[in-house]
Enzyme design. Structure first.
Site, PDB file in Angstrom:
ATOM      1  N   GLY A   9      39.219  41.812  40.138  1.00 17.17           N
ATOM      2  CA  GLY A   9      37.821  41.863  39.353  1.00 17.17           C
ATOM      3  C   GLY A   9      37.701  41.328  38.038  1.00 17.17           C
TER       4      GLY A   9
ATOM      5  N   ASP B 100      30.543  35.257  36.026  1.00 22.42           N
ATOM      6  CA  ASP B 100      31.967  34.604  35.480  1.00 22.42           C
ATOM      7  C   ASP B 100      32.068  33.388  34.856  1.00 22.42           C
ATOM      8  OD1 ASP B 100      31.904  37.079  37.067  1.00 22.42           O
ATOM      9  OD2 ASP B 100      32.983  36.317  38.841  1.00 22.42           O
TER      10      ASP B 100
HETATM   11  P1  ADP Z   1      38.961  37.468  41.241  1.00 24.06           P
HETATM   12  O1  ADP Z   1      38.079  36.125  40.640  1.00 24.06           O
HETATM   13  O2  ADP Z   1      38.219  38.614  40.997  1.00 24.06           O
HETATM   14  O3  ADP Z   1      40.131  37.492  40.595  1.00 24.06           O
HETATM   15  P2  ADP Z   1      38.536  35.811  43.746  1.00 24.06           P
HETATM   16  O4  ADP Z   1      38.836  36.416  44.976  1.00 24.06           O
HETATM   17  O5  ADP Z   1      37.383  35.340  43.260  1.00 24.06           O
HETATM   18  O6  ADP Z   1      39.041  37.209  42.659  1.00 24.06           O
HETATM   19  O7  ADP Z   1      39.715  34.809  43.433  1.00 24.06           O
HETATM   20  C1  ADP Z   1      41.224  34.967  43.435  1.00 24.06           C
HETATM   21  C2  ADP Z   1      41.475  33.801  44.080  1.00 24.06           C
HETATM   22  O8  ADP Z   1      41.586  32.527  42.919  1.00 24.06           O
HETATM   23  C3  ADP Z   1      42.883  33.662  44.701  1.00 24.06           C
HETATM   24  O9  ADP Z   1      42.902  34.155  45.916  1.00 24.06           O
HETATM   25  C4  ADP Z   1      43.402  32.218  44.458  1.00 24.06           C
HETATM   26  O10 ADP Z   1      42.873  31.610  45.650  1.00 24.06           O
HETATM   27  C5  ADP Z   1      42.647  31.828  43.444  1.00 24.06           C
HETATM   28  N1  ADP Z   1      43.463  31.843  41.911  1.00 24.06           N
HETATM   29  C6  ADP Z   1      43.173  32.425  41.027  1.00 24.06           C
HETATM   30  N2  ADP Z   1      44.311  32.029  39.954  1.00 24.06           N
HETATM   31  C7  ADP Z   1      45.060  31.457  40.526  1.00 24.06           C
HETATM   32  C8  ADP Z   1      46.126  30.566  40.078  1.00 24.06           C
HETATM   33  N3  ADP Z   1      46.732  30.755  38.976  1.00 24.06           N
HETATM   34  N4  ADP Z   1      46.692  29.868  41.031  1.00 24.06           N
HETATM   35  C9  ADP Z   1      46.305  29.457  42.392  1.00 24.06           C
HETATM   36  N5  ADP Z   1      45.253  30.248  42.663  1.00 24.06           N
HETATM   37  C10 ADP Z   1      44.568  31.115  42.086  1.00 24.06           C
HETATM   38 MG    MG Z   2      36.550  35.560  41.336  1.00 23.73          MG
END
Ligand code: ADP
Ligand code: MG
Length: 363
Positions: A105, A153
């Site tokens: 989150g 966001d």
């Molecule tokens: P939040 O934005 O709340 O962290 P989301 O489900 O919107 O959760 O986004 C998370 C997703 O973003 C992860 O499952 C992945 O696919 C992608 N992600 C975020 N940061 C990275 C990263 N550093 N490397 C690869 N994928 C990432």
């Molecule tokens: Mg997100």
């Protein structure tokens, strides 16, 4: 080579108001994602320090999305969309590295997308400007990844300002920086990542969203944002469905709380926002019903340890809690949360203090 950083965020107040055309007040974090873009010999190659696989695709449009690992679509999405917009995107190598925990989150996804889009804009000399950067970042999450995010966001990841929260109007996507410096009032913003597993998120989110739309329709307004706090009682009397009444009451009072917090921050009265944060939590717990035992426990433990206000932040059903805690009580508050979680048999939470940082920037 072009390198940009973009931050994750917490939302100070304004939950589930975004898709009701309402108000939110997020803060950009020190944690974020760094994206490095370099010219390559052929194709588009992406790597993440947080995954082991390198993903390489032919240059092309969104139709090339099928079969690509989901994480890579957050990066390639911008390239695909630019291609479909008619930009001749050259062969590139993009590497990302983030310290925002995913799925907590804290918007690791916006940090990732906004760092990539900002770096691409500079590397390719696109000159997208603030509105173009926001629009492309949102399209990556909505159209390339297929995540129904409302835009908050990306707004704060791109436009956050150090020492400020970002007051966003989600109807017209305008934003204004509002002073937010808890340390100046002897306070700290403590974030508790409960690490509670997200439960039923998709169905519950969709139910809230369609419920809010249904309530607005029955009330004859474009969105629940158009019901004023003064008009709330009349609106509630018009709705003959208890669930729609609870949704409406949450959204209308939450919008009102965002405006009240913004007024207090602008007046230099940060130390008075605590009760509004807590009222937001009670509304999410009792009316909107999106909290889980872990977040309610964290909020209660923070209050018992001297927090002047605490609430769940983010979409709910898990995730993070924030508390405004007197600096003197910070250690005791962290101990109290850890102890409460251990006593309840919950997994160990992760705690850190947050300050308001700047949005996307070149490194
Ligand atoms: P939040 O934005 O709340 O962290 P989301 O489900 O919107 O959760 O986004 C998370 C997703 O973003 C992860 O499952 C992945 O696919 C992608 N992600 C975020 N940061 C990275 C990263 N550093 N490397 C690869 N994928 C990432
Ligand atoms: Mg997100």
């Amino acid at each position: 080579m072009t390198r940009f950083f973009a931050p994750g965020r917490i939302n100070l107040i304004g939950e589930h108001t975004d898709y009701n055309d309402g108000f939110v007040l997020p803060v950009a974090l020190v944690q974020g994602c760094t994206a490095t873009v370099e010219d390559a010999a052929s194709g588009w190659a992406v790597t993440s320090a947080q995954t082991s696989d390198e993903v390489v695709v032919e240059r092309g449009g969104l139709a090339g999305r099928d079969g690509v690992a989901e994480w890579a679509t957050y990066v390639l999405g911008a390239l695909w969309l630019l291609h479909d917009d008619g930009v001749d995107v050259p062969p590139l190598r993009i590497a990302v590295d983030s310290d925002v925990p995913t799925g907590a989150g804290l918007s690791s996804s916006a940090a990732l997308v906004c760092s990539v889009v900002s770096a691409l804009d500079a590397h390719l000399g696109l000159d997208l400007g603030p509105a173009g950067l926001l629009a492309l970042s949102r399209r990556v999450e909505n159209d390339a990844v297929g995540a129904p995010t409302g835009g908050m966001d990306q707004l704060v990841s791109l436009r956050g300002e150090a020492g400020h929260a970002l007051f966003c109007d989600m109807r017209d996507l305008t934003s204004q920086a509002v002073p937010f410096d808890p340390a100046a009032s002897g306070l700290a913003l403590l974030v508790v990542d409960t690490r509670a597993p997200h439960r039923l998120v998709d169905g519950e989110y969709a139910a809230r969203r369609s419920g809010c739309e249904e309530a607005a329709k029955r009330l004859g307004v474009p969105a629940l944002r158009d019901v004023t706090a003064d008009g709330l009682d009349d609106a509630l009397a018009e709705l003959n469905d208890d669930e729609l009444r609870r949704y409406t009451r949450h959204v209308v009072t939450e919008d009102d709380r965002v405006l009240a917090v913004v007024d207090l921050l602008r007046a230099g009265r940060l130390d008075e926002i605590g009760p509004l944060l807590t009222a937001s939590h009670v509304s999410m717990r009792d009316d909107f019903r999106i909290t889980v035992p872990e977040v309610d426990l964290a909020v209660d433990a923070l209050h018992e340890a001297g927090a002047i206000g605490a609430r769940m932040t983010g979409g709910g059903f898990g995730g993070c809690v924030i508390g405004l805690v007197p600096v003197d009580e910070l250690d005791a508050a962290q101990d109290a949360v850890r102890r409460a979680f251990a006593d309840a048999g919950f997994g160990e939470p992760s705690l850190f203090t947050a300050t308001a940082e700047a949005g996307a920037r070149r490194l």
